[in-house]
Design a protein around this motif. Structure first.
Motif, PDB file in Angstrom:
ATOM      1  N   ARG A 174      -8.366   8.051  -2.858  1.00  0.00           N
ATOM      2  CA  ARG A 174      -6.921   8.131  -2.668  1.00  0.00           C
ATOM      3  C   ARG A 174      -6.172   7.407  -3.780  1.00  0.00           C
ATOM      4  O   ARG A 174      -6.595   6.358  -4.256  1.00  0.00           O
ATOM      5  N   LEU A 221       0.322  10.179  -5.600  1.00  0.00           N
ATOM      6  CA  LEU A 221       0.517  11.456  -6.273  1.00  0.00           C
ATOM      7  C   LEU A 221       1.895  12.013  -5.941  1.00  0.00           C
ATOM      8  O   LEU A 221       2.417  11.771  -4.860  1.00  0.00           O
ATOM      9  N   ILE A 247       1.303  18.799  -7.376  1.00  0.00           N
ATOM     10  CA  ILE A 247       0.094  19.386  -6.793  1.00  0.00           C
ATOM     11  C   ILE A 247       0.388  20.807  -6.300  1.00  0.00           C
ATOM     12  O   ILE A 247      -0.339  21.751  -6.597  1.00  0.00           O
ATOM     13  N   ASP A 259      -6.097  11.825  -1.381  1.00  0.00           N
ATOM     14  CA  ASP A 259      -7.186  12.238  -2.253  1.00  0.00           C
ATOM     15  C   ASP A 259      -6.745  13.533  -2.921  1.00  0.00           C
ATOM     16  O   ASP A 259      -6.482  14.530  -2.244  1.00  0.00           O
ATOM     17  N   ARG A 260      -6.643  13.529  -4.230  1.00  0.00           N
ATOM     18  CA  ARG A 260      -6.118  14.683  -4.963  1.00  0.00           C
ATOM     19  C   ARG A 260      -6.916  15.947  -4.675  1.00  0.00           C
ATOM     20  O   ARG A 260      -6.358  17.009  -4.406  1.00  0.00           O
ATOM     21  N   VAL A 284      -5.378  19.280  -2.942  1.00  0.00           N
ATOM     22  CA  VAL A 284      -5.423  20.585  -3.615  1.00  0.00           C
ATOM     23  C   VAL A 284      -6.133  21.592  -2.718  1.00  0.00           C
ATOM     24  O   VAL A 284      -5.678  22.729  -2.558  1.00  0.00           O
TER      25      VAL A 284
END
Length: 167
Positions: free
Chosen positions: A97, A100, A105, A138-139, A143
């Motif tokens: 994490r 963002l 995103i 968490d990217r 996504v």
């Protein structure tokens, strides 16, 4: 009665042990399958790139290349999903994490679906705030979630329809 109960409990323990073993083998199989499927997908992606560079002006080849790109991206997402299930089942998922901007995103994922949207004749409109929309997430998982939502919207929106993504 006590002997029958002991036999039933022993049979239950054996059955539970067999189920755990079958579950473990299933998880190992999913992990192996997902890793093995990555190799042919990489070859297909490379061949798709070669088509793009060898005949960039040929409309028929451009359509073929677009189909290959879309289907390869879809298969890659499916394989990644298999791998993810395997990681979750083995307790090996780790969240990375960070802070963002959700706008970037979502914009990235929408952009990745551009060819698919165009091929289906769909209009996609985004409604984003003018200032960053900060999330601690968490990217990769974010996504994945957005990609799944937009993918489903594309799949279930009638041709020439409109999809609106709002944050």
């Amino acid at each position: 009665a006590a002997i029958e109960r002991a036999r039933a409990e022993a049979a239950l323990r054996i059955s539970e042990e067999r189920l755990r073993e079958a579950d473990r083998r299933k998880d190992e199989f999913l992990a192996m399958l997902s890793h093995e499927l990555r190799n042919p997908l990489a070859a297909i992606r490379n061949a798709t790139a070669l088509i793009e560079h060898s005949a960039p002006q040929d409309p028929a080849m451009r359509r073929i290349q677009a189909v290959l790109e879309r289907q390869t991206a879809h298969m890659t997402r499916l394989v990644d999903g298999l791998l993810e299930v395997s990681r979750i089942a083995r307790g090996k998922i780790v969240l990375d994490r960070t802070t963002l901007d959700a706008r970037s995103i979502v914009h990235e994922v929408v952009h990745d679906h551009g060819a698919e949207l165009q091929a289906r004749g769909l209009e996609l409109r985004t409604v984003f705030p003018t200032t960053p929309l900060w999330v601690f997430a968490d990217r990769a998982r974010l996504v994945q979630i957005i990609d799944n939502i937009i993918g489903n919207a594309i799949k279930f929106t009638p041709a020439s329809g409109r999809i609106v993504v709002a944050l």
